[in-house]
Design a protein around this motif. Sequence first.
Motif, PDB file in Angstrom:
ATOM      1  N   GLU A 143       0.803  -1.222   0.000  1.00 19.42           N
ATOM      2  CA  GLU A 143       0.000   0.000   0.000  1.00 19.42           C
ATOM      3  C   GLU A 143       0.840   1.278   0.000  1.00 19.42           C
ATOM      4  N   LYS A 150      -3.785  -6.941  -3.638  1.00 17.99           N
ATOM      5  CA  LYS A 150      -4.323  -6.298  -2.442  1.00 17.99           C
ATOM      6  C   LYS A 150      -4.995  -7.277  -1.500  1.00 17.99           C
ATOM      7  N   SER A 192      -4.490 -10.401  -1.052  1.00 18.22           N
ATOM      8  CA  SER A 192      -3.552 -11.341  -0.433  1.00 18.22           C
ATOM      9  C   SER A 192      -2.500 -10.641   0.419  1.00 18.22           C
ATOM     10  N   GLY A 193      -2.342  -9.309   0.227  1.00 11.91           N
ATOM     11  CA  GLY A 193      -1.334  -8.578   0.984  1.00 11.91           C
ATOM     12  C   GLY A 193       0.074  -8.762   0.463  1.00 11.91           C
ATOM     13  N   ARG A 194       0.191  -9.366  -0.740  1.00  8.61           N
ATOM     14  CA  ARG A 194       1.528  -9.557  -1.316  1.00  8.61           C
ATOM     15  C   ARG A 194       2.151  -8.213  -1.672  1.00  8.61           C
ATOM     16  N   SER A 195       3.446  -8.225  -1.866  1.00  5.85           N
ATOM     17  CA  SER A 195       4.190  -6.993  -2.116  1.00  5.85           C
ATOM     18  C   SER A 195       4.202  -6.630  -3.588  1.00  5.85           C
ATOM     19  N   GLU A 227       0.177  -2.784  11.630  1.00  2.15           N
ATOM     20  CA  GLU A 227      -1.222  -2.383  11.767  1.00  2.15           C
ATOM     21  C   GLU A 227      -1.377  -1.234  12.759  1.00  2.15           C
TER      22      GLU A 227
END
Length: 653
Positions: free
Chosen positions: A26, A123, A125-128, A271
């Motif tokens: 993000e 997004k 999966s939160g992968r880079s 977080e």
Amino acid sequence: ASSDSAPASATKVNNLVEMEFILPLEPSVRVLHSYYLSDALGVDSGMVYEELNSNRRRVASLGDLGSYTSDAILKEIDSLNDKANNNGGMTLEQVQSILQSHLPSTLIDRQHLCLLHQYTLNKSSGRSIRGTTKVYDRPHVSTFYRTKQHSSPKNNALATIPQQQVEPNYKIPPASLTFTGYAAKFINLSLTALNLYWDGGRIPSGPREGEMQKVLVGTIQSMESIGTSSFPGHHFYLAPIYDKDHMLQRWTITEDEPILYYDPLENLSTEDQRKEMEELTRSGKWTEKQRFDREAWMVDRSFGRDYLVKTGNVWLANFPQPYLNINGDDSNADEEGGALALSANGAETVQDGHMVHMWPADYIGQTHTLDTLNLYYTALPGTLERLTESDYVPKIEEKRRLEMRQFQSTSLKEKKTDNSNATTMSLTLKVASVTPRVLEVKKFLSPVEVQHLIDLASGAKGDVAMERSTVSASNVKSNSNNKGISKKVRGTKADARSSTGGWIHREQDVLVDTIFRRIADLLNIDDQLMRDQVEDYSSVKEGEKEPLPTHDRIVEAMQLLRYGPGEEYSAHHDFTYPSIDNRYQPKRYVTVLLYLTGEGDVVENGVRRSDSSSKNTLQGGETTFPRAITTDSHNGVKVDPQSGKAILFYNVL
């Protein structure tokens, strides 16, 4: 221009290799998305130069641009992506359609499109974010010579033998260096400006015995950085501006970790950091720009880790570098850190990059030859007046060049006129060091030009005020610092620099202007980059030469330095640390030194002459590169001064 051929062993073009890097999802999307928008819209110092939908938009900074435009695009992508995820995610065409609803097709960069597509795919999966770039792979010292040097076991002497007689896998090690200094960079991620101090410990003896040595290095603004030269074991600490004894954080510098971050949120989870930043934004305790800059540093820090692993070098610049070349269009990248190729699901990667000419330095003694129209002055014109903006109109420039021909020559011999038909002369560059890249040019200035510059410094002709030289640890905030006639970088007096100096602007007179033009030829750049551009692109009339996309000149004024007996400038770095949100990233990519005097010269009553028999003959004055790598010198590389000689060295890899 022509060059000697490179050694047969050189297989890499400019020693560039491909590197893959991984960035946090993000923050990277928000930061890089805003950068791509700023490049597309021409954002610089609060002004958008390109017209979009017949309206001229203004933004205060890249951070404000992020909230003004990019959030609208990302929110639209998020909304559609949430729906598309049930059907396998958004396609590249869907992402392109959203961008086209906000930007004309001509302003949409392929890398920008690829970045947003990766975002939609990763997004949930939160992968880079993954990308590739080209980085400099430092060659082994054994390639620095046309012949290889081999140490004799009998007398420990260095003998030179032909390269073809050395066993193929043999590599002589580099000489260990006595100088252990390096660059240190400090980043302030707090909400307020802080002071950085060098902590020298307690004074061991003397009138101030027992007192703490605390030397102010500089003030680091919120979300900014500064740098300084340091040595292993040095101590630094941060303190509030109002209380130098309140240590917020203290570091002991090591060469393995010379980039230090002060981050009050560092001990929180990812977080919790996100929640804290949102709360700080809602409460108004920090600005949108501060949040944007913090995320930019997070992206830069992540890139730096991969860069260190790949190259073994510390990443001192800011990521990403501008990717447009000086003509404003895309080109294949040849500069480190300048290219960003992002791939999504195996899609074709595009290597668009910023390209600045750098002379090859494949081996010591390598030569390059170039031709220049800016001939030597062998006699002074009757009057030398300051140039104005109108003097740079092309027709007036050409008329002035023809008028000055009677005072110029391709030869260094002094004479009033030159009736030859020669319109160009050749300059030869010779590599003095490979790492760092240093080249020297003998006979770059004529004796008349040398004396003219000395006269300006001595007060015999001019308005150049010579004052005690200063040093500066502050970063370069923006190109606007050099708006109009280039201003000197303000600094403080220090024991590290004991010379006196003054500043000569390009507009001083036609002779100084010619030297600037010759330097532009030496660097193989357009001399238009070395003066201010028009304020507004829309003012360019049809058929006129369009201004280059720098808006401000990219060169500082010429700094004239005088060193007396025992005076010096101790080891330092010439590059600067630009602001994280300055899209141009000005960093002094190259330095050119012009020697007005050298060993064997005598200066009496402001007049230079060569006289090795005089008791007042000048001695010393070498320029030393203490970290230059060779096979036989523990003290780096020294360049001897010689009147009229120029040396150039690159401050980036």
